[in-house]
Design an enzyme around this catalytic site. Structure first.
Site, PDB file in Angstrom:
ATOM      1  N   ASN A 162     -11.210  10.906 -21.199  1.00 15.90           N
ATOM      2  CA  ASN A 162     -11.869   9.644 -20.819  1.00 15.90           C
ATOM      3  C   ASN A 162     -11.136   8.433 -21.389  1.00 15.90           C
ATOM      4  O   ASN A 162     -11.329   8.095 -22.561  1.00 15.90           O
ATOM      5  CB  ASN A 162     -13.330   9.650 -21.291  1.00 15.90           C
ATOM      6  CG  ASN A 162     -14.221  10.514 -20.423  1.00 15.90           C
ATOM      7  OD1 ASN A 162     -13.891  11.661 -20.165  1.00 15.90           O
ATOM      8  ND2 ASN A 162     -15.318   9.981 -19.948  1.00 15.90           N
ATOM      9  N   TYR A 217     -13.393  12.975  -5.131  1.00 14.42           N
ATOM     10  CA  TYR A 217     -12.377  12.422  -6.044  1.00 14.42           C
ATOM     11  C   TYR A 217     -11.717  13.555  -6.839  1.00 14.42           C
ATOM     12  O   TYR A 217     -10.493  13.659  -6.898  1.00 14.42           O
ATOM     13  CB  TYR A 217     -13.019  11.402  -6.995  1.00 14.42           C
ATOM     14  CG  TYR A 217     -12.188  11.147  -8.218  1.00 14.42           C
ATOM     15  CD1 TYR A 217     -11.024  10.389  -8.134  1.00 14.42           C
ATOM     16  CD2 TYR A 217     -12.528  11.698  -9.453  1.00 14.42           C
ATOM     17  CE1 TYR A 217     -10.229  10.190  -9.256  1.00 14.42           C
ATOM     18  CE2 TYR A 217     -11.744  11.510 -10.565  1.00 14.42           C
ATOM     19  CZ  TYR A 217     -10.601  10.753 -10.471  1.00 14.42           C
ATOM     20  OH  TYR A 217      -9.809  10.570 -11.573  1.00 14.42           O
ATOM     21  N   LYS A 253      -7.676  15.250  -6.842  1.00 13.38           N
ATOM     22  CA  LYS A 253      -6.782  15.499  -7.991  1.00 13.38           C
ATOM     23  C   LYS A 253      -6.307  16.954  -7.976  1.00 13.38           C
ATOM     24  O   LYS A 253      -5.140  17.240  -8.241  1.00 13.38           O
ATOM     25  CB  LYS A 253      -7.491  15.178  -9.315  1.00 13.38           C
ATOM     26  CG  LYS A 253      -7.740  13.697  -9.539  1.00 13.38           C
ATOM     27  CD  LYS A 253      -6.442  12.892  -9.666  1.00 13.38           C
ATOM     28  CE  LYS A 253      -6.666  11.411  -9.801  1.00 13.38           C
ATOM     29  NZ  LYS A 253      -5.466  10.597  -9.600  1.00 13.38           N
ATOM     30  N   ASN A 312     -18.717   3.506 -15.219  1.00 11.92           N
ATOM     31  CA  ASN A 312     -18.312   4.167 -16.464  1.00 11.92           C
ATOM     32  C   ASN A 312     -19.020   3.572 -17.682  1.00 11.92           C
ATOM     33  O   ASN A 312     -19.421   2.407 -17.681  1.00 11.92           O
ATOM     34  CB  ASN A 312     -16.798   4.089 -16.644  1.00 11.92           C
ATOM     35  CG  ASN A 312     -16.063   4.856 -15.562  1.00 11.92           C
ATOM     36  OD1 ASN A 312     -15.319   4.287 -14.788  1.00 11.92           O
ATOM     37  ND2 ASN A 312     -16.288   6.148 -15.482  1.00 11.92           N
ATOM     38  N   LEU A 313     -19.104   4.400 -18.698  1.00  9.37           N
ATOM     39  CA  LEU A 313     -19.921   4.043 -19.862  1.00  9.37           C
ATOM     40  C   LEU A 313     -19.439   2.787 -20.600  1.00  9.37           C
ATOM     41  O   LEU A 313     -20.237   1.890 -20.886  1.00  9.37           O
ATOM     42  CB  LEU A 313     -19.951   5.244 -20.835  1.00  9.37           C
ATOM     43  CG  LEU A 313     -20.759   5.046 -22.105  1.00  9.37           C
ATOM     44  CD1 LEU A 313     -22.234   4.800 -21.786  1.00  9.37           C
ATOM     45  CD2 LEU A 313     -20.629   6.261 -23.018  1.00  9.37           C
ATOM     46  N   SER A 373      -6.439  14.299 -13.967  1.00  6.72           N
ATOM     47  CA  SER A 373      -7.697  14.057 -14.686  1.00  6.72           C
ATOM     48  C   SER A 373      -8.267  15.378 -15.186  1.00  6.72           C
ATOM     49  O   SER A 373      -8.075  16.432 -14.559  1.00  6.72           O
ATOM     50  CB  SER A 373      -8.690  13.415 -13.709  1.00  6.72           C
ATOM     51  OG  SER A 373      -9.989  13.484 -14.212  1.00  6.72           O
ATOM     52  N   ASP A 412       0.866  -1.177   0.000  1.00  3.02           N
ATOM     53  CA  ASP A 412       0.000   0.000   0.000  1.00  3.02           C
ATOM     54  C   ASP A 412       0.911   1.238   0.000  1.00  3.02           C
ATOM     55  O   ASP A 412       1.795   1.365   0.859  1.00  3.02           O
ATOM     56  CB  ASP A 412      -0.854  -0.040   1.284  1.00  3.02           C
ATOM     57  CG  ASP A 412      -1.840   1.103   1.367  1.00  3.02           C
ATOM     58  OD1 ASP A 412      -1.522   2.217   0.911  1.00  3.02           O
ATOM     59  OD2 ASP A 412      -2.935   0.876   1.909  1.00  3.02           O
ATOM     60  N   ARG A 472     -17.956  13.722 -24.488  1.00  2.00           N
ATOM     61  CA  ARG A 472     -16.666  13.484 -23.827  1.00  2.00           C
ATOM     62  C   ARG A 472     -15.594  13.223 -24.877  1.00  2.00           C
ATOM     63  O   ARG A 472     -15.893  12.854 -26.013  1.00  2.00           O
ATOM     64  CB  ARG A 472     -16.730  12.238 -22.924  1.00  2.00           C
ATOM     65  CG  ARG A 472     -17.688  12.322 -21.775  1.00  2.00           C
ATOM     66  CD  ARG A 472     -17.155  13.214 -20.659  1.00  2.00           C
ATOM     67  NE  ARG A 472     -18.061  13.224 -19.521  1.00  2.00           N
ATOM     68  CZ  ARG A 472     -19.120  14.026 -19.412  1.00  2.00           C
ATOM     69  NH1 ARG A 472     -19.410  14.877 -20.371  1.00  2.00           N
ATOM     70  NH2 ARG A 472     -19.882  13.976 -18.333  1.00  2.00           N
ATOM     71  N   TYR A 508      -5.826  13.299 -17.842  1.00  2.00           N
ATOM     72  CA  TYR A 508      -6.483  12.372 -18.768  1.00  2.00           C
ATOM     73  C   TYR A 508      -7.905  12.825 -19.042  1.00  2.00           C
ATOM     74  O   TYR A 508      -8.619  13.197 -18.124  1.00  2.00           O
ATOM     75  CB  TYR A 508      -6.598  10.964 -18.169  1.00  2.00           C
ATOM     76  CG  TYR A 508      -5.357  10.396 -17.556  1.00  2.00           C
ATOM     77  CD1 TYR A 508      -4.089  10.703 -18.028  1.00  2.00           C
ATOM     78  CD2 TYR A 508      -5.465   9.504 -16.486  1.00  2.00           C
ATOM     79  CE1 TYR A 508      -2.957  10.150 -17.447  1.00  2.00           C
ATOM     80  CE2 TYR A 508      -4.338   8.946 -15.905  1.00  2.00           C
ATOM     81  CZ  TYR A 508      -3.085   9.283 -16.380  1.00  2.00           C
ATOM     82  OH  TYR A 508      -1.986   8.727 -15.794  1.00  2.00           O
ATOM     83  N   LYS A 557     -10.637   5.965  -7.671  1.00  2.00           N
ATOM     84  CA  LYS A 557     -11.016   6.771  -8.839  1.00  2.00           C
ATOM     85  C   LYS A 557     -12.499   6.809  -9.181  1.00  2.00           C
ATOM     86  O   LYS A 557     -12.865   7.294 -10.252  1.00  2.00           O
ATOM     87  CB  LYS A 557     -10.240   6.272 -10.049  1.00  2.00           C
ATOM     88  CG  LYS A 557     -10.518   4.802 -10.350  1.00  2.00           C
ATOM     89  CD  LYS A 557      -9.950   4.372 -11.678  1.00  2.00           C
ATOM     90  CE  LYS A 557     -10.405   2.970 -12.009  1.00  2.00           C
ATOM     91  NZ  LYS A 557      -9.985   2.481 -13.288  1.00  2.00           N
TER      92      LYS A 557
HETATM   93  N1  UFG Z   1     -23.134   7.328 -19.088  1.00  2.00           N
HETATM   94  C1  UFG Z   1     -24.384   6.840 -19.443  1.00  2.00           C
HETATM   95  N2  UFG Z   1     -24.776   5.638 -18.945  1.00  2.00           N
HETATM   96  C2  UFG Z   1     -23.978   4.884 -18.118  1.00  2.00           C
HETATM   97  C3  UFG Z   1     -22.690   5.381 -17.767  1.00  2.00           C
HETATM   98  C4  UFG Z   1     -22.313   6.615 -18.272  1.00  2.00           C
HETATM   99  O1  UFG Z   1     -25.126   7.495 -20.186  1.00  2.00           O
HETATM  100  O2  UFG Z   1     -24.406   3.814 -17.688  1.00  2.00           O
HETATM  101  C5  UFG Z   1     -22.706   8.624 -19.631  1.00  2.00           C
HETATM  102  C6  UFG Z   1     -22.384   9.642 -18.559  1.00  2.00           C
HETATM  103  O3  UFG Z   1     -23.557  10.304 -18.141  1.00  2.00           O
HETATM  104  C7  UFG Z   1     -21.407  10.542 -19.277  1.00  2.00           C
HETATM  105  C8  UFG Z   1     -20.678   9.589 -20.231  1.00  2.00           C
HETATM  106  O4  UFG Z   1     -21.491   8.425 -20.327  1.00  2.00           O
HETATM  107  O5  UFG Z   1     -22.088  11.461 -20.039  1.00  2.00           O
HETATM  108  C9  UFG Z   1     -19.319   9.179 -19.719  1.00  2.00           C
HETATM  109  O6  UFG Z   1     -19.468   8.713 -18.390  1.00  2.00           O
HETATM  110  P1  UFG Z   1     -18.309   7.949 -17.603  1.00  2.00           P
HETATM  111  O7  UFG Z   1     -18.839   7.605 -16.252  1.00  2.00           O
HETATM  112  O8  UFG Z   1     -17.770   6.848 -18.444  1.00  2.00           O
HETATM  113  O9  UFG Z   1     -17.170   9.024 -17.524  1.00  2.00           O
HETATM  114  P2  UFG Z   1     -17.177  10.471 -16.840  1.00  2.00           P
HETATM  115  O10 UFG Z   1     -16.977  11.437 -17.950  1.00  2.00           O
HETATM  116  O11 UFG Z   1     -18.309  10.714 -15.943  1.00  2.00           O
HETATM  117  O12 UFG Z   1     -15.951  10.318 -15.859  1.00  2.00           O
HETATM  118  C10 UFG Z   1     -14.671  10.248 -16.347  1.00  2.00           C
HETATM  119  C11 UFG Z   1     -13.780   9.389 -15.433  1.00  2.00           C
HETATM  120  C12 UFG Z   1     -13.552  10.077 -14.138  1.00  2.00           C
HETATM  121  C13 UFG Z   1     -13.113  11.494 -14.354  1.00  2.00           C
HETATM  122  C14 UFG Z   1     -14.121  12.222 -15.221  1.00  2.00           C
HETATM  123  C15 UFG Z   1     -13.724  13.623 -15.506  1.00  2.00           C
HETATM  124  O13 UFG Z   1     -14.370   8.140 -15.222  1.00  2.00           O
HETATM  125  O14 UFG Z   1     -12.558   9.373 -13.441  1.00  2.00           O
HETATM  126  O15 UFG Z   1     -14.215  11.541 -16.452  1.00  2.00           O
HETATM  127  O16 UFG Z   1     -14.758  14.339 -16.094  1.00  2.00           O
HETATM  128  F1  UFG Z   1     -13.024  12.155 -13.199  1.00  2.00           F
END
Ligand code: UFG
Length: 343
Positions: free
Chosen positions: A182, A151, A155, A202-203, A126, A59, A234, A180, A86
């Site tokens: 996405n 979170y 960062k 995540n999507l 991020s 750790d 994104r 980063y 994360k």
């Molecule tokens: N989404 C859906 N359905 C789902 C999951 C996600 O429609 O089941 C949409 C979200 O609303 C968003 C897009 O898909 O519009 C992307 O969502 P993610 O959860 O994949 O990614 P995020 O953009 O929310 O988050 C990512 C990283 C985080 C980081 C963030 C910064 O996972 O670690 O970008 O904006 F902090």
């Protein structure tokens, strides 16, 4: 060979970076406590890199253990710090866990680096530090907005710590902050990829698990945003492209004192949720079961990067596209059971 400490080297981005480090002639020393990664990742990494890897199950907030590792590798010349929690939603539910782990691990690492004269640090940041920016694409000069989640705030704090360290008296550490966008996709071998525990937030993992029949239905979170098709936009970047940027950053730092520099890592292109779903259907040949739903709290409407600075300064740019990433993510999903159950 130049030895580099890689904290969180068994994680999603960490593991892909380990491969690119080996490809680039570096020797990674992996530190991971496997709290959010599968031990089979190491065997699969060894299969890809065709070499035995140095791995510590430690750790990163454990300073004594970190000192011991560095003592065993006095030839370490740099570090890449991935180890962190994360999940945005989880951080809202368990803020203390996030503040404790994400901040302490950086404090311990920088203290150990300083004590042992390890100069160069690449930090895993991020685009979340920008919040919802007023102007797109986002450049490194775009001001921070108030973080949406604990979170995101960790960062911002970690970036600030590294910026302050550089200005501190007697500082020896230079750092590169990689922001980063996405990260998605998987290694083309199908041996490593994203391995979310439980229900994915995540999507892309949600898409691939739905297509594989592990989830019944995907919900598109929000269709009334001010975007071309009403869904969030994104900048989805292939994890292999992202991993290569870490090697470029280390090479760039090796030649000069850099202080503390930040770089956006994205493709420069925004894609909507519906575009991602339809591209996935095209490349996989699978029909996705999805419904249009309400907005997810905390989502920003749209964000995509200008990676001009990384392009000009590090000589890095993306080579892969959304379709490549989705194809690789699907390939990984299909092979996943074999890899994680057999080792
Ligand atoms: N989404 C859906 N359905 C789902 C999951 C996600 O429609 O089941 C949409 C979200 O609303 C968003 C897009 O898909 O519009 C992307 O969502 P993610 O959860 O994949 O990614 P995020 O953009 O929310 O988050 C990512 C990283 C985080 C980081 C963030 C910064 O996972 O670690 O970008 O904006 F902090």
């Amino acid at each position: 060979m130049i030895k580099i400490l890689v904290t969180g080297g068994a994680g999603f981005i960490g593991s892909h970076t380990v491969v690119e480090l080996v490809n680039g002639g570096f020797q990674p020393v992996i530190v991971d406590n496997f709290c959010n990664s599968h031990r089979s990742v190491i065997g699969n990494l060894e299969e890809i890199t065709k070499q035995q890897l140095i791995v510590y199950d430690v750790d990163c907030t454990d300073e004594l253990a970190m000192r011991q590792i560095v003592t065993e590798h006095p030839d370490l010349q740099g570090a890449i710090h991935f180890a962190a929690y994360k999940a945005v939603g989880e951080s809202v539910r368990f803020p203390h866990k996030y503040y404790h782990n994400n901040i302490n691990s950086l404090l311990v690492l920088t203290r150990v680096m300083d004590a042992f004269g390890i100069r160069n640090l690449v930090f895993s940041s991020s685009c979340t530090v920008y919040g919802q920016p007023d102007q797109l694409p986002v450049s490194e000069e775009t001001p921070y907005q108030l973080a949406e989640s604990p979170y995101g705030y960790t960062k911002q704090i970690c970036e600030r710590i590294l910026q302050d360290l550089v200005r501190g008296e007697g500082n020896t550490i230079s750092s590169v902050l990689l922001r980063y966008f996405n990260p998605i996709g998987a290694h083309p071998s199908g041996l490593i990829g994203e391995l979310p525990l439980g229900v994915p937030e995540n999507l892309i993992p949600y898409i691939t698990q739905t297509a594989a029949g592990l989830r019944e239905q995907l919900t598109v979170f929000g269709t009334d945003y001010s975007t071309p098709d009403g869904t969030c936009v994104r900048d989805y970047i292939h994890v292999v492209d992202l991993a290569k940027a870490h090697v470029k950053a280390l090479q760039w730092m090796a030649d000069r004192p850099v202080g503390c520099e930040s770089f956006n890592l994205g493709t420069g292109r925004g894609n909507s949720v519906l575009e991602v779903l339809h591209t996935f259907e095209e490349v996989s040949g699978e029909k996705l079961n999805y419904v249009l739903g309400d907005r997810r709290p905390g989502d920003v409407e749209q964000i995509y990067a200008s990676s001009e600075k990384a392009n000009q300064t590090l000589g890095w740019k993306t080579e892969l596209h959304l379709a490549d990433a989705l194809k690789d993510a699907w390939n990984w999903q299909l092979k996943l059971e074999t890899h994680t159950s057999s080792k």
